[in-house]
Scaffold this motif. Sequence first.
Motif, PDB file in Angstrom:
ATOM      1  N   THR A 218       1.242  -6.314   1.857  1.00 38.15           N
ATOM      2  CA  THR A 218       0.800  -5.743   3.137  1.00 38.15           C
ATOM      3  C   THR A 218       1.948  -5.043   3.849  1.00 38.15           C
ATOM      4  OG1 THR A 218      -0.876  -7.489   3.357  1.00 38.15           O
ATOM      5  CG2 THR A 218      -0.266  -6.276   5.345  1.00 38.15           C
ATOM      6  N   ARG A 221       2.782  -1.786   2.000  1.00 36.63           N
ATOM      7  CA  ARG A 221       1.771  -0.746   2.244  1.00 36.63           C
ATOM      8  C   ARG A 221       1.912  -0.145   3.638  1.00 36.63           C
ATOM      9  NH1 ARG A 221      -4.176  -2.613   0.444  1.00 36.63           N
ATOM     10  NH2 ARG A 221      -4.587  -0.516   1.248  1.00 36.63           N
ATOM     11  N   SER A 222       2.324  -0.963   4.592  1.00 38.15           N
ATOM     12  CA  SER A 222       2.441  -0.479   5.972  1.00 38.15           C
ATOM     13  C   SER A 222       3.515   0.588   6.126  1.00 38.15           C
ATOM     14  CB  SER A 222       2.728  -1.648   6.922  1.00 38.15           C
ATOM     15  OG  SER A 222       3.988  -2.230   6.636  1.00 38.15           O
ATOM     16  N   PRO A 228      -0.479   4.406  -4.021  1.00 31.16           N
ATOM     17  CA  PRO A 228      -1.543   3.420  -4.260  1.00 31.16           C
ATOM     18  C   PRO A 228      -1.532   2.889  -5.696  1.00 31.16           C
ATOM     19  CG  PRO A 228      -2.407   5.336  -3.098  1.00 31.16           C
ATOM     20  CD  PRO A 228      -1.014   5.679  -3.504  1.00 31.16           C
ATOM     21  N   ILE A 231       0.804  -0.055  -5.980  1.00 30.95           N
ATOM     22  CA  ILE A 231       0.187  -1.256  -5.405  1.00 30.95           C
ATOM     23  C   ILE A 231      -0.852  -1.821  -6.371  1.00 30.95           C
ATOM     24  CG2 ILE A 231      -1.225  -2.122  -3.497  1.00 30.95           C
ATOM     25  CD1 ILE A 231       0.078   0.040  -1.744  1.00 30.95           C
ATOM     26  N   GLY A 232      -1.633  -0.921  -6.960  1.00 30.95           N
ATOM     27  CA  GLY A 232      -2.621  -1.358  -7.943  1.00 30.95           C
ATOM     28  C   GLY A 232      -1.984  -2.035  -9.139  1.00 30.95           C
ATOM     29  N   PRO A 278      -6.291  -0.833  -2.910  1.00 34.46           N
ATOM     30  CA  PRO A 278      -6.331   0.369  -2.065  1.00 34.46           C
ATOM     31  C   PRO A 278      -7.658   1.102  -2.203  1.00 34.46           C
ATOM     32  CG  PRO A 278      -4.258   0.240  -3.280  1.00 34.46           C
ATOM     33  CD  PRO A 278      -5.159  -0.815  -3.851  1.00 34.46           C
ATOM     34  N   ASP A 280      -8.045   4.202  -2.325  1.00 32.50           N
ATOM     35  CA  ASP A 280      -7.877   5.420  -3.108  1.00 32.50           C
ATOM     36  C   ASP A 280      -8.451   5.244  -4.515  1.00 32.50           C
ATOM     37  OD1 ASP A 280      -5.409   6.935  -1.404  1.00 32.50           O
ATOM     38  OD2 ASP A 280      -5.523   4.758  -1.252  1.00 32.50           O
ATOM     39  N   SER A 283      -6.541   3.923  -7.958  1.00 30.69           N
ATOM     40  CA  SER A 283      -5.375   3.075  -7.678  1.00 30.69           C
ATOM     41  C   SER A 283      -5.290   1.921  -8.668  1.00 30.69           C
ATOM     42  CB  SER A 283      -5.447   2.532  -6.245  1.00 30.69           C
ATOM     43  OG  SER A 283      -6.643   1.793  -6.044  1.00 30.69           O
TER      44      SER A 283
END
Length: 560
Positions: A218, A221-222, A228, A231-232, A278, A280, A283
Amino acid sequence: MKFMKIGTKPDTFYTQEASRFLITDTPNDLVIRINNTTYHLHRSFLVPKCGLLRRLCTDSEESDSVTIELNDVPGGADAFELCAKFCYGITINLSAHNLVSALCASKFLRMSDSVEKGNLLPKLESFFHSCVLQGWKDSIVTLQSTAKLPEWCENLGIIRKCIDSIVEKILTPTSEVSWSHTYTRPGYEKKQHHSAPRDWWTEDISDLDLDLFRCVITAARSSFTLPPQLIGEALHVYTCRWLPFFKSNSSSGFSVKENEAALERYRRVVNTVVNMIPADKGSVSEGFLLRLVSIASYVGASLTTKTELIRKAGLQLEEATLADLLLPSHSSSQVHRYDTDLVAAVLESFLVLWRRQSSAHLSSNSQLLHSIRKVAKLIDSYLQAVAQDVHMPVPKFVSLADAVPDIARESHDRLYKAINTYLKGHPEITKEEKKRLCRSLDCQKLSPDVRAHAVKNERMPLRTVVQALFFDQESSSKGASSQSESQDFVSRGKQTPMDEHSMMHKLHLGPAETPSIGKAKNVLEGGSKREEKIRSNTDPKKIERKGTGSEHKHHISRDR
């Protein structure tokens, strides 16, 4: 990993009947009880450095011995003993593994500089900020250890500082990454890369507790600087780490003996990971989503979680491979091998979106058409695979085949092969079930070779054979008619247009079209009852009496 060594004296603590003593000539006058462990110590060593003990011993200075219970000391007896050894000058070794408990215990005992200069708490804080937070693995190990003392670590700011340190390193350009990192996945050779791969950090943070992992992702991502897809990838690595059966492609990877506590852990992982995916598209891979929704069903994840996963999987179904769809069935009420219900749900989700987009684009959209046709080929390949399952019921097979819109299938060759495979593996099904299987099949969309195979296929129902033969002969008539018209046009120049009835009449078998009749006889020879029915249905005179070619085709389509 960084270490800090404090003190020079050897360790003289020993245990005797659940009590800890110190080898010394001085009689002990301070008894500390921590749960099931009792320490026999000395006020002269501990009280000057521990503000809490100084306050508790104020009213008992003249007593020969003081007994104090400290059951709520953070880190328990082990953390307290580290602080006690510091007071005696005994050597203690500190690292990211035991720093948190020692830090919280020294804070609890009030071992600050205000009590005595050079005390333990400021030394630990200095080590934490100057060494631990500067290291990659040290920050992760320290953050992981905060799970044992969450409230203390939250109040002291340890969790936030560790997360900030980890995120800062994650966002560092890979060309500047110099600290050691874990990267053990197949296919990666460090010598081939001048810098660390972009996802170098994903495996290391997968060791974190679920809530701490969520906090790190988190926070990363901020920053809005992390792609993305990265993160994936982190979510994929974490899922593989904490769902041991995630990589298994068979139902044997799932244990029906999982206890409720284990299932609850798996549910938490699935729910948390889904919430962090995400928005997107792309992702995470389609295979990851399909596998995750299969596991969500197995572990009993919430309906909201499964619905969201199916929606996400439907968004990018065209990116799936056949292997992605071959998910095992885990329902105790189902005896068939593959989870066709899941695939049907994802397909329906895809079609809902596709129909919505199609209605929004009133003019033809080549991208949408390409997408639906790609999915149709995938589903037909899937049908060929599940057709081999001897326990696959006809209704499920037909339902999935019928779910694909007509416009999606340019050719029915794959569907024919799937149906033929099913008939091979299920010879016991009834005639009605055979008709039901073949109802989705459009013989006009079969290639000449496949259509010829269908005509000779004894497994196919009679109606399908008749249709295949009719369209096969119609195709031949069209070819002959086209060639004749072309020659007439060249010889006569401008030709008068032919009316619809005359044109369609050319597509039928007439008395002079003996080659087509001969072909039918060669295919259907044998004198069996089946042959007589086919001949009766394909008699040229009977076909001619049915009307125009377009009417006859419509009649056959309606029968199907």
